[in-house]
Design a protein around this motif. Structure first.
Motif, mmCIF file in Angstrom:
data_model
loop_
_atom_site.group_PDB
_atom_site.id
_atom_site.type_symbol
_atom_site.label_atom_id
_atom_site.label_comp_id
_atom_site.label_asym_id
_atom_site.label_seq_id
_atom_site.Cartn_x
_atom_site.Cartn_y
_atom_site.Cartn_z
ATOM 1 N N VAL A 130 0.836 -1.202 0.000
ATOM 2 C CA VAL A 130 0.000 0.000 0.000
ATOM 3 C C VAL A 130 0.871 1.253 0.000
ATOM 4 N N LEU A 131 1.942 1.214 0.771
ATOM 5 C CA LEU A 131 2.854 2.355 0.819
ATOM 6 C C LEU A 131 3.477 2.619 -0.546
ATOM 7 N N MET A 132 3.879 1.561 -1.245
ATOM 8 C CA MET A 132 4.439 1.721 -2.578
ATOM 9 C C MET A 132 3.374 2.187 -3.579
ATOM 10 N N GLY A 133 2.125 1.790 -3.351
ATOM 11 C CA GLY A 133 1.059 2.228 -4.238
ATOM 12 C C GLY A 133 0.826 3.729 -4.194
ATOM 13 N N THR A 134 1.145 4.350 -3.054
ATOM 14 C CA THR A 134 0.974 5.797 -2.968
ATOM 15 C C THR A 134 1.935 6.561 -3.875
ATOM 16 N N LEU A 135 3.032 5.908 -4.280
ATOM 17 C CA LEU A 135 3.970 6.568 -5.194
ATOM 18 C C LEU A 135 3.367 6.777 -6.577
ATOM 19 N N MET A 136 2.349 5.986 -6.901
ATOM 20 C CA MET A 136 1.730 6.091 -8.223
ATOM 21 C C MET A 136 0.562 7.069 -8.252
ATOM 22 N N VAL A 137 0.233 7.659 -7.114
ATOM 23 C CA VAL A 137 -0.865 8.618 -7.040
ATOM 24 C C VAL A 137 -0.297 10.018 -7.226
ATOM 25 N N PRO A 138 -0.715 10.759 -8.236
ATOM 26 C CA PRO A 138 -0.172 12.114 -8.434
ATOM 27 C C PRO A 138 -0.632 13.064 -7.339
ATOM 28 N N PHE A 139 0.178 14.080 -7.104
ATOM 29 C CA PHE A 139 -0.121 15.037 -6.035
ATOM 30 C C PHE A 139 -1.425 15.783 -6.299
ATOM 31 N N GLN A 140 -1.777 16.009 -7.556
ATOM 32 C CA GLN A 140 -3.004 16.727 -7.883
ATOM 33 C C GLN A 140 -4.247 16.003 -7.373
ATOM 34 N N VAL A 141 -4.141 14.700 -7.157
ATOM 35 C CA VAL A 141 -5.279 13.932 -6.642
ATOM 36 C C VAL A 141 -5.414 14.099 -5.132
ATOM 37 N N THR A 142 -4.300 14.213 -4.439
ATOM 38 C CA THR A 142 -4.322 14.247 -2.968
ATOM 39 C C THR A 142 -4.226 15.643 -2.378
ATOM 40 N N MET A 143 -4.049 16.679 -3.197
ATOM 41 C CA MET A 143 -3.794 17.997 -2.609
ATOM 42 C C MET A 143 -5.026 18.563 -1.901
ATOM 43 N N ILE A 144 -6.236 18.269 -2.377
ATOM 44 C CA ILE A 144 -7.436 18.781 -1.706
ATOM 45 C C ILE A 144 -7.632 18.098 -0.354
ATOM 46 N N PRO A 145 -7.613 16.753 -0.260
ATOM 47 C CA PRO A 145 -7.671 16.149 1.080
ATOM 48 C C PRO A 145 -6.532 16.593 1.993
ATOM 49 N N GLN A 146 -5.347 16.746 1.435
ATOM 50 C CA GLN A 146 -4.200 17.192 2.240
ATOM 51 C C GLN A 146 -4.425 18.606 2.752
ATOM 52 N N PHE A 147 -5.016 19.471 1.930
ATOM 53 C CA PHE A 147 -5.319 20.830 2.366
ATOM 54 C C PHE A 147 -6.355 20.831 3.488
ATOM 55 N N ILE A 148 -7.378 19.997 3.365
ATOM 56 C CA ILE A 148 -8.424 19.938 4.395
ATOM 57 C C ILE A 148 -7.854 19.434 5.717
ATOM 58 N N ILE A 149 -7.009 18.393 5.654
ATOM 59 C CA ILE A 149 -6.398 17.861 6.875
ATOM 60 C C ILE A 149 -5.484 18.901 7.521
ATOM 61 N N THR A 150 -4.696 19.583 6.707
ATOM 62 C CA THR A 150 -3.796 20.611 7.242
ATOM 63 C C THR A 150 -4.581 21.739 7.893
ATOM 64 N N LYS A 151 -5.654 22.150 7.276
ATOM 65 C CA LYS A 151 -6.487 23.211 7.862
ATOM 66 C C LYS A 151 -7.096 22.764 9.179
ATOM 67 N N TRP A 152 -7.564 21.511 9.249
ATOM 68 C CA TRP A 152 -8.150 20.996 10.487
ATOM 69 C C TRP A 152 -7.100 20.923 11.595
ATOM 70 N N LEU A 153 -5.901 20.481 11.274
ATOM 71 C CA LEU A 153 -4.843 20.409 12.276
ATOM 72 C C LEU A 153 -4.489 21.795 12.805
ATOM 73 N N GLY A 154 -4.493 22.797 11.922
ATOM 74 C CA GLY A 154 -4.181 24.150 12.363
ATOM 75 C C GLY A 154 -5.247 24.735 13.262
ATOM 76 N N VAL A 155 -6.488 24.341 13.080
ATOM 77 C CA VAL A 155 -7.593 24.887 13.880
ATOM 78 C C VAL A 155 -7.758 24.136 15.198
ATOM 79 N N HIS A 156 -7.634 22.813 15.165
ATOM 80 C CA HIS A 156 -7.977 21.993 16.328
ATOM 81 C C HIS A 156 -6.773 21.452 17.091
ATOM 82 N N VAL A 157 -5.600 21.413 16.492
ATOM 83 C CA VAL A 157 -4.448 20.801 17.156
ATOM 84 C C VAL A 157 -3.377 21.835 17.471
ATOM 85 N N LEU A 158 -2.752 22.406 16.424
ATOM 86 C CA LEU A 158 -1.650 23.351 16.624
ATOM 87 C C LEU A 158 -1.673 24.369 15.501
#
Length: 303
Positions: A130-158
């Motif tokens: 599964v970890l190696m499979g993430t290498l085949m996923v382009p960043f354009q696919v994950t940038m929106i979920p990554q942005f949402i997670i980063t925003k949530w961490l900034g508001v609720h964690v640090l």
């Protein structure tokens, strides 16, 4: 007749076994140089053009065909580039992000890579696949979920790891699948005898990793550090998404400020690019001797 024919056969066999003299080369160098030298010139030309444009006047920079022998060498373009934008601030931000990203990758990827290389646990093969499979996923696919997670961490964690902070540029890249794979492959090539001797003497797994394995893995660590530094230094899309204020911009974003909607300050932009290339060139030349050693070693073991 047999006695006469035996020496004849023996002489024929001796002549067959005698190596033929090699033909002299027509060229005093390898024929591959006929391909490598033109390819090298083609690859160097953009960098030469970049360097020349950085010391030209604006009319010469806009001239077509390009002027490669400027009449006036204008080194003031570098000072103008530093004065027209908070270039030092961009440089410091990039250095902070790149250095902390490199350190976190070396620590976390070394721990994970050693675990995959030496520990046997339930689901190890599936998790690594599964970890190696993430290498085949382009960043354009994950940038929106990554942005949402980063925003949530900034508001609720640090807050320092949230949007418009340098922590948002470091945390998502603190460990990479490539780094884990790269170090795992290198650790599998190391002999187990060193680790077993340390375990017999009473050392735990962490002590073995720090005192035995990591010193032997210096080429792989140096290569991973150089590649991670260059990737972090050149990263543009993710800082563009999560950074909104000028004080938090990195160098690639800062260089984009020289480009306007109607005009572009090409001489200042090229001067800034030359200055931004210096750290990457230094890192590359310092770590280049480790590249071949580490890549050759990681290719010895199968996945």
């Amino acid at each position: 007749m047999t006695a006469l024919s035996a020496p004849a056969r023996s002489g024929t066999e001796d002549r067959a076994r005698t190596p033929r003299p090699r033909r002299r080369r027509c060229l005093p160098f390898s024929p591959w140089h006929l391909v490598l030298i033109p390819a090298t010139l083609i690859l160097i030309f953009p960098f030469a053009w970049l360097l020349v444009t950085s010391v030209e006047t604006l009319p010469e920079a806009l001239h077509f065909p390009p002027v490669l022998d400027p009449h006036v060498i204008r080194f003031a373009n570098y000072s103008d580039a530093l004065a027209s934008a908070p270039f030092v601030r961009f440089f410091v931000n990039s250095a902070i992000v790149a250095v902390l990203t490199v350190l976190s990758n070396l620590v976390l990827c070394a721990l994970a890579g050693y675990a995959f290389a030496r520990f046997r646990f339930l689901g190890r093969t599936a998790l690594f696949a599964v970890l190696m499979g993430t290498l085949m996923v382009p960043f354009q696919v994950t940038m929106i979920p990554q942005f949402i997670i980063t925003k949530w961490l900034g508001v609720h964690v640090l807050a320092s790891v949230g949007i418009n902070h340098l922590g948002a540029l470091i945390l998502p890249n603190a460990a990479t699948a490539f780094g884990i794979f790269f170090l795992r492959q290198f650790f599998k090539t190391l002999p187990l005898e060193y680790e077993e001797s340390a375990r017999v003497d009473g050392a735990n797994r962490l002590t073995v990793l720090v005192r035995i394995v990591l010193p032997l893995a210096t080429p792989a660590l140096a290569t991973l550090a150089a590649l991670t530094f260059i990737d972090s230094w050149n990263n543009f899309l993710w800082p563009l998404i999560v950074t909104t204020s000028t004080s938090e911009m990195t160098l690639p974003l800062g260089l984009a400020t020289f480009q306007g909607a109607h005009s572009t300050q090409w001489t200042l932009l090229m001067a800034g690019n030359v200055m931004s290339l210096v750290p990457m060139l230094l890192v590359f030349f310092l770590a280049q001797r480790y590249f071949i050693r580490s890549v050759a070693s990681t290719g010895l073991a199968g996945t």
